[in-house]
Scaffold this motif. Structure first.
Motif, PDB file in Angstrom:
ATOM      1  N   PRO A 316       0.785  -1.255   0.173  1.00 36.95           N
ATOM      2  CA  PRO A 316       0.067   0.106  -0.043  1.00 36.95           C
ATOM      3  C   PRO A 316       0.970   1.193   0.067  1.00 36.95           C
ATOM      4  O   PRO A 316       2.159   1.292   0.476  1.00 36.95           O
ATOM      5  CB  PRO A 316      -0.840  -0.199   1.334  1.00 36.95           C
ATOM      6  N   ASP A 317       0.440   2.060  -0.751  1.00 36.88           N
ATOM      7  CA  ASP A 317       1.100   3.623  -0.559  1.00 36.88           C
ATOM      8  C   ASP A 317       0.398   4.364   0.603  1.00 36.88           C
ATOM      9  O   ASP A 317      -0.604   4.661   0.714  1.00 36.88           O
ATOM     10  CB  ASP A 317       0.749   4.288  -1.917  1.00 36.88           C
ATOM     11  N   VAL A 318       1.154   4.633   1.574  1.00 38.38           N
ATOM     12  CA  VAL A 318       0.820   5.238   2.920  1.00 38.38           C
ATOM     13  C   VAL A 318       1.605   6.477   3.110  1.00 38.38           C
ATOM     14  O   VAL A 318       2.646   6.706   2.938  1.00 38.38           O
ATOM     15  CB  VAL A 318       1.237   4.111   3.885  1.00 38.38           C
ATOM     16  N   GLN A 319       0.692   7.320   3.569  1.00 37.94           N
ATOM     17  CA  GLN A 319       1.275   8.660   4.070  1.00 37.94           C
ATOM     18  C   GLN A 319       0.629   8.825   5.571  1.00 37.94           C
ATOM     19  O   GLN A 319      -0.466   8.564   5.968  1.00 37.94           O
ATOM     20  CB  GLN A 319       0.684   9.862   3.512  1.00 37.94           C
ATOM     21  N   ARG A 320       1.548   8.880   6.685  1.00 36.83           N
ATOM     22  CA  ARG A 320       1.359   8.595   8.121  1.00 36.83           C
ATOM     23  C   ARG A 320       1.025   9.819   8.890  1.00 36.83           C
ATOM     24  O   ARG A 320       1.698  10.783   8.481  1.00 36.83           O
ATOM     25  CB  ARG A 320       2.406   7.872   8.729  1.00 36.83           C
ATOM     26  N   PHE A 321       0.101   9.966   9.379  1.00 35.64           N
ATOM     27  CA  PHE A 321      -0.341  11.345  10.259  1.00 35.64           C
ATOM     28  C   PHE A 321      -0.723  10.938  11.793  1.00 35.64           C
ATOM     29  O   PHE A 321      -0.957   9.826  12.093  1.00 35.64           O
ATOM     30  CB  PHE A 321      -1.585  11.907   9.873  1.00 35.64           C
ATOM     31  N   SER A 322      -0.078  11.900  12.686  1.00 38.14           N
ATOM     32  CA  SER A 322      -0.499  11.544  13.964  1.00 38.14           C
ATOM     33  C   SER A 322      -1.851  11.717  14.353  1.00 38.14           C
ATOM     34  O   SER A 322      -2.880  12.198  13.546  1.00 38.14           O
ATOM     35  CB  SER A 322       0.111  12.566  15.067  1.00 38.14           C
ATOM     36  N   LEU A 323      -2.608  11.341  15.576  1.00 41.13           N
ATOM     37  CA  LEU A 323      -3.742  11.639  15.943  1.00 41.13           C
ATOM     38  C   LEU A 323      -4.228  12.927  15.984  1.00 41.13           C
ATOM     39  O   LEU A 323      -5.373  13.168  15.491  1.00 41.13           O
ATOM     40  CB  LEU A 323      -3.926  10.759  17.003  1.00 41.13           C
ATOM     41  N   ASP A 324      -3.236  13.825  16.217  1.00 40.33           N
ATOM     42  CA  ASP A 324      -3.406  15.196  16.380  1.00 40.33           C
ATOM     43  C   ASP A 324      -3.700  15.782  14.784  1.00 40.33           C
ATOM     44  O   ASP A 324      -4.343  16.793  14.764  1.00 40.33           O
ATOM     45  CB  ASP A 324      -2.114  16.080  16.865  1.00 40.33           C
ATOM     46  N   ASP A 325      -3.004  15.177  13.992  1.00 41.70           N
ATOM     47  CA  ASP A 325      -3.442  15.536  12.608  1.00 41.70           C
ATOM     48  C   ASP A 325      -4.476  14.924  11.894  1.00 41.70           C
ATOM     49  O   ASP A 325      -4.566  15.085  10.538  1.00 41.70           O
ATOM     50  CB  ASP A 325      -1.960  15.746  11.996  1.00 41.70           C
ATOM     51  N   ALA A 326      -5.266  14.169  12.615  1.00 41.73           N
ATOM     52  CA  ALA A 326      -6.083  13.093  11.888  1.00 41.73           C
ATOM     53  C   ALA A 326      -7.212  14.047  11.191  1.00 41.73           C
ATOM     54  O   ALA A 326      -7.567  13.793   9.869  1.00 41.73           O
ATOM     55  CB  ALA A 326      -6.861  12.237  12.753  1.00 41.73           C
ATOM     56  N   LEU A 327      -7.711  15.219  11.565  1.00 43.56           N
ATOM     57  CA  LEU A 327      -8.701  15.831  10.876  1.00 43.56           C
ATOM     58  C   LEU A 327      -8.139  16.504   9.758  1.00 43.56           C
ATOM     59  O   LEU A 327      -8.790  16.746   8.689  1.00 43.56           O
ATOM     60  CB  LEU A 327      -9.457  17.011  11.587  1.00 43.56           C
ATOM     61  N   GLU A 328      -6.853  16.975   9.921  1.00 40.16           N
ATOM     62  CA  GLU A 328      -6.250  17.361   8.408  1.00 40.16           C
ATOM     63  C   GLU A 328      -6.069  16.503   7.454  1.00 40.16           C
ATOM     64  O   GLU A 328      -6.322  16.916   6.251  1.00 40.16           O
ATOM     65  CB  GLU A 328      -4.856  18.090   9.126  1.00 40.16           C
ATOM     66  N   ALA A 329      -6.051  15.316   7.915  1.00 34.36           N
ATOM     67  CA  ALA A 329      -5.924  14.091   6.911  1.00 34.36           C
ATOM     68  C   ALA A 329      -7.170  13.987   6.164  1.00 34.36           C
ATOM     69  O   ALA A 329      -7.268  13.707   5.068  1.00 34.36           O
ATOM     70  CB  ALA A 329      -5.410  12.892   7.422  1.00 34.36           C
ATOM     71  N   TYR A 330      -8.364  14.141   6.749  1.00 33.49           N
ATOM     72  CA  TYR A 330      -9.590  14.079   6.288  1.00 33.49           C
ATOM     73  C   TYR A 330      -9.916  15.219   5.331  1.00 33.49           C
ATOM     74  O   TYR A 330     -10.494  15.310   4.354  1.00 33.49           O
ATOM     75  CB  TYR A 330     -10.529  14.022   7.380  1.00 33.49           C
ATOM     76  N   HIS A 331      -9.394  16.564   5.770  1.00 38.75           N
ATOM     77  CA  HIS A 331      -9.645  17.701   4.947  1.00 38.75           C
ATOM     78  C   HIS A 331      -8.802  17.244   3.638  1.00 38.75           C
ATOM     79  O   HIS A 331      -9.557  17.742   2.533  1.00 38.75           O
ATOM     80  CB  HIS A 331      -8.882  18.876   5.676  1.00 38.75           C
ATOM     81  N   LEU A 332      -7.696  16.892   3.635  1.00 40.05           N
ATOM     82  CA  LEU A 332      -6.740  16.680   2.425  1.00 40.05           C
ATOM     83  C   LEU A 332      -7.416  15.354   1.600  1.00 40.05           C
ATOM     84  O   LEU A 332      -7.488  15.761   0.578  1.00 40.05           O
ATOM     85  CB  LEU A 332      -5.410  16.240   2.829  1.00 40.05           C
ATOM     86  N   LEU A 333      -8.133  14.611   2.172  1.00 41.53           N
ATOM     87  CA  LEU A 333      -8.882  13.533   1.512  1.00 41.53           C
ATOM     88  C   LEU A 333      -9.904  14.012   0.838  1.00 41.53           C
ATOM     89  O   LEU A 333     -10.230  13.800  -0.419  1.00 41.53           O
ATOM     90  CB  LEU A 333      -9.196  12.239   2.443  1.00 41.53           C
ATOM     91  N   GLN A 334     -10.830  14.847   1.336  1.00 43.33           N
ATOM     92  CA  GLN A 334     -11.776  15.503   0.943  1.00 43.33           C
ATOM     93  C   GLN A 334     -11.635  16.260  -0.116  1.00 43.33           C
ATOM     94  O   GLN A 334     -12.516  16.207  -1.252  1.00 43.33           O
ATOM     95  CB  GLN A 334     -12.795  16.074   2.154  1.00 43.33           C
ATOM     96  N   ASP A 335     -10.703  17.079  -0.052  1.00 44.73           N
ATOM     97  CA  ASP A 335     -10.024  17.966  -1.110  1.00 44.73           C
ATOM     98  C   ASP A 335      -9.437  17.404  -2.438  1.00 44.73           C
ATOM     99  O   ASP A 335      -8.878  18.165  -3.329  1.00 44.73           O
ATOM    100  CB  ASP A 335      -9.237  19.047  -0.525  1.00 44.73           C
ATOM    101  N   GLY A 336      -9.288  15.894  -2.233  1.00 45.00           N
ATOM    102  CA  GLY A 336      -8.430  15.431  -3.410  1.00 45.00           C
ATOM    103  C   GLY A 336      -6.884  15.542  -3.557  1.00 45.00           C
ATOM    104  O   GLY A 336      -6.570  15.678  -4.614  1.00 45.00           O
TER     105      GLY A 336
END
Length: 348
Positions: A316-336
């Motif tokens: 899998p191609d993985v980009q790791r985020f801390s739990l503190d940055d989880a919401l930012e990960a969802y923003h990035l996912l939502q914005d493609g």
């Protein structure tokens, strides 16, 4: 402990303090190693509500249906687990006693409409937290494999593996062609699975040039989107079309592309949940071609997926985020804006 929570329909997730769960009878408490952020989570908080028609998804609950972790504790009646050992979580949760469930296909539970949740992270508290409880039978051992990188396998590899396994009769022959539409997380792993399990020529298409470049590095022949796309695909097959299509988008235009590209007797497997519709005509549809859909996979499939991962056949191609940055990960996912699967690592 901290957890990423879906608190209401059409509401962006929040990071909250919640009680650490305790394992009940037949359950295992995992210290979460990693939990993948899947685009279906975006559908949960952006698109779904009571009118969607899927039971067992009503908030609030903790997100995270792609989860791995280390055994922390076990509930009553559970044996055979050693604290600290790494496992991957099988997410679907059925009734446990219907014909589908006893075959390990809880994703197709016959009693799903009557259950309180659809899966771990889908109605039931999931793995986007420091700890999660799961049924012991839903754990697949990872051995010494990296559990953080393995987390997306629970969906991003399980889902394409199941779809491809169903289409193997079309592909297990000389001169077979497979088409992968959509080269996000699932599509990239699909290319790897097809290369490992079949001798088919793999054609891959996407609108993102970098995604097609990566698929080409993994052995696919790529075709860019735009005018004449289906004709270029058929040209690669000598005009007859592809034997199996895997649509990881599921929008009306991608389904139409699949129909225009498939061969006589071929199979179209719609995996993406973009909500596309099908237009069918007897005279333009290749004879005996089939269009179907599939959802997730079986627990036996997940065991196969883990073996492929441990053998180095899929990565899998993985980009790791801390739990503190989880919401930012969802923003990035939502914005493609993600080029790899976002994996939340609570104990980094």
């Amino acid at each position: 402990m901290r957890a990423v929570r879906l608190t209401a329909w059409k509401t962006f997730p929040t990071l909250e303090e919640v009680e650490r769960p305790e394992p009940g009878p037949g359950e295992v408490l995992l210290k979460v190693a990693g939990s993948g952020a899947c685009h279906s989570d975006v559908s949960l908080f952006h698109d779904f509500d009571e009118s969607t028609g899927v039971s067992g998804l009503t908030p609030p609950y903790t997100l995270g249906h792609e989860t791995s972790g280390w055994v922390e504790a076990v509930g009553a009646g559970v044996t055979g687990f050693t604290p600290g050992d790494a496992y991957l979580v099988y997410g679907p949760t059925g009734c446990g006693h219907c014909r589908a469930c006893v075959q390990g296909a809880e994703t197709y539970c016959e009693n799903a409409a009557t259950l309180p949740y659809q899966g771990i992270g889908l109605g039931r508290d999931g793995g986007m937290a420091e700890y999660v409880t799961v049924p012991a039978a839903h754990l697949v051992p990872l051995g010494d494999a990296d559990p953080v990188a393995a987390a997306p396998l629970a969906d991003a590899a399980l889902t394409p593996y199941h779809a491809i396994r169903l289409a193997l009769p079309q592909l297990n022959k000389g001169g077979a062609f497979a088409l992968v539409i959509g080269l996000g997380g699932l599509g990239q792993i699909a290319v790897q699975i097809l290369r490992a399990l079949t001798g088919a020529t793999i054609i891959a298409t996407d609108t993102k040039e970098d995604a097609m470049t990566l698929a080409a590095e993994r052995g696919a022949v790529t075709v860019a989107g735009g005018e004449g796309q289906a004709a270029r695909i058929r040209e690669l097959t000598g005009g007859r079309g592809v034997d199996a299509v895997f649509d990881f988008v599921g929008a009306t235009p991608t389904i139409a592309l699949a129909q225009q590209s498939v061969a006589v007797g071929g199979r179209i497997q719609v995996v993406g949940i973009a909500g596309g519709t099908v237009s069918w005509n007897f005279f333009t549809t290749p004879y005996e071609s089939v269009i179907t859909n599939s959802y997730w996979g079986t627990v036996a499939d997940l065991h196969d997926v883990v073996e492929m991962y441990r053998a180095g056949q899929i990565t899998p191609d993985v980009q790791r985020f801390s739990l503190d940055d989880a919401l930012e990960a969802y923003h990035l996912l939502q914005d493609g804006k993600l080029s790899a699967r976002a994996v939340i690592v609570p104990h980094a």
